[in-house]
Design a protein around this motif. Structure first.
Motif, mmCIF file in Angstrom:
data_model
loop_
_atom_site.group_PDB
_atom_site.id
_atom_site.type_symbol
_atom_site.label_atom_id
_atom_site.label_comp_id
_atom_site.label_asym_id
_atom_site.label_seq_id
_atom_site.Cartn_x
_atom_site.Cartn_y
_atom_site.Cartn_z
ATOM 1 N N ASP A 76 0.812 -1.209 0.000
ATOM 2 C CA ASP A 76 0.000 0.000 0.000
ATOM 3 C C ASP A 76 0.848 1.262 0.000
ATOM 4 O OD1 ASP A 76 1.005 -0.087 2.538
ATOM 5 O OD2 ASP A 76 -0.933 -0.227 3.570
ATOM 6 N N GLU A 77 2.122 1.131 -0.311
ATOM 7 C CA GLU A 77 2.990 2.279 -0.500
ATOM 8 C C GLU A 77 4.108 1.889 -1.457
ATOM 9 O OE1 GLU A 77 5.934 3.152 2.734
ATOM 10 O OE2 GLU A 77 4.572 1.873 3.892
ATOM 11 N N TRP A 79 6.467 2.887 -5.143
ATOM 12 C CA TRP A 79 6.383 3.509 -6.452
ATOM 13 C C TRP A 79 6.902 2.532 -7.494
ATOM 14 C CZ3 TRP A 79 9.619 5.057 -2.482
ATOM 15 C CH2 TRP A 79 10.972 4.714 -2.633
ATOM 16 N N GLN A 183 3.544 1.853 9.186
ATOM 17 C CA GLN A 183 4.559 2.634 8.494
ATOM 18 C C GLN A 183 5.787 1.763 8.202
ATOM 19 O OE1 GLN A 183 5.504 6.541 9.952
ATOM 20 N NE2 GLN A 183 3.518 6.756 10.988
ATOM 21 N N LYS A 210 8.355 -3.613 6.557
ATOM 22 C CA LYS A 210 6.963 -3.231 6.728
ATOM 23 C C LYS A 210 6.154 -4.471 7.103
ATOM 24 C CE LYS A 210 3.005 -1.213 4.257
ATOM 25 N NZ LYS A 210 2.756 -0.059 5.145
#
Length: 223
Positions: A76-77, A79, A183, A210
Motif C-alpha cells: 500500500d505504499e 512507487w 509505516q 513493513k
C-alpha cells in the motif's frame, strides 16, 4: 536457515541452466526496479527468506535464483512497476534478453531443500567490505531490468553483503518506531550497484521493513 526450493534444469540450445525458485511465494514482499531509486519492501518472513536466497546465491556459482515477486499482495505504499528478481553470478552466462524464453521452461520443478551457512556468509561479507576500501576494487553488482524482471549479477562477496543487509532489516525492522501502525522503516540498501556513466542521481535499491496488514496482529519485540 533451511530453504525449501524448486529446482529446474531448462535448456537453451546446447546449454543447460540450473534455476531454483522458492517453493512458496514471498506474499508480503515487493520490489520496484531503480529509476533511479528502487524499493524492496518486505515483512520479517520475506526479508529473512531473501537474505537466505542471497546467501544461497553467493555460494552457488552455477545456479540462477529466480524470486517471483509480482504475484504477491500489492503493497500500500511505494512507487514504480513491480518486478521479479533474478540473482546470478557474473560467470553464469545468463543474458536478460534470453530470460523470457528460459522462464517459460520452468515447469514441474524438483523439490530441493538447502541450508544456508550464516557464519560463512558473514565472513564472506566481511572480506568483501575489507576489499571495498581498495582503490582498484571492482566487485560490484551489475544490474538490468528486462521483461518485468530485475537482474543482479555479482560474485560471492557482494551477494553475501546483500544477504547481511537483508538479515539486518529483517531482524531490526520490527523494533523500529511506528512500524506497528503500518509505516515502513528504511533499514538498508543493496550494496555497490554499478552506476551508469554521466553522473546524475546514483542508482539505489532501498530495503524497507513493513509488517503486513492488519497491523493489529503486530507487536514490536519487547512490548
Amino acid at each position: 536457515m533451511r530453504l525449501r526450493l524448486h529446482e529446474f534444469r531448462p535448456r537453451l540450445g546446447r546449454h543447460e541452466h540450473r534455476v531454483v525458485q522458492p517453493r512458496t511465494a514471498l506474499r508480503h514482499t515487493s520490489l520496484s526496479a531503480p529509476d533511479p531509486i528502487g524499493l524492496l519492501l518486505g515483512d520479517h518472513d520475506g526479508l529473512s527468506r531473501l537474505a537466505a536466497l542471497f546467501s544461497f546465491a553467493a555460494c552457488s556459482r552455477h545456479t540462477v535464483v529466480h524470486v517471483p515477486l509480482r504475484d504477491g499482495i500489492p503493497a500500500d505504499e511505494g512507487w514504480g512497476e513491480p518486478v521479479d528478481l533474478v540473482l546470478a553470478h557474473h560467470t553464469s552466462g545468463l543474458r536478460p534478453s534470453k530470460w523470457p524464453e528460459l522462464r517459460r521452461k520452468l515447469r514441474q520443478g524438483t523439490p530441493l531443500t538447502a541450508r544456508t551457512d550464516e557464519a560463512r556468509t558473514a565472513r564472506d561479507a566481511g572480506s568483501w567490505r575489507e576489499q571495498e576500501e581498495h582503490a582498484d576494487f571492482r566487485e560490484e553488482l551489475r544490474h538490468a531490468t528486462y521483461a518485468r524482471t530485475f537482474f543482479l549479477f555479482g560474485s560471492r562477496g557482494v551477494f553475501a553483503e546483500a544477504a547481511t543487509n537483508l538479515a539486518y532489516a529483517a531482524g531490526w525492522g520490527p523494533r523500529q518506531k511506528r512500524v506497528h501502525t503500518g509505516q515502513s522503516a528504511l533499514m538498508a540498501a543493496l550494496p555497490s550497484l554499478v552506476q551508469p556513466p554521466g553522473g546524475g542521481h546514483p542508482v539505489e535499491v532501498l530495503i524497507c521493513f513493513k509488517p503486513y496488514p492488519p497491523y493489529a496482529h503486530f507487536r514490536r519485540p519487547g512490548r
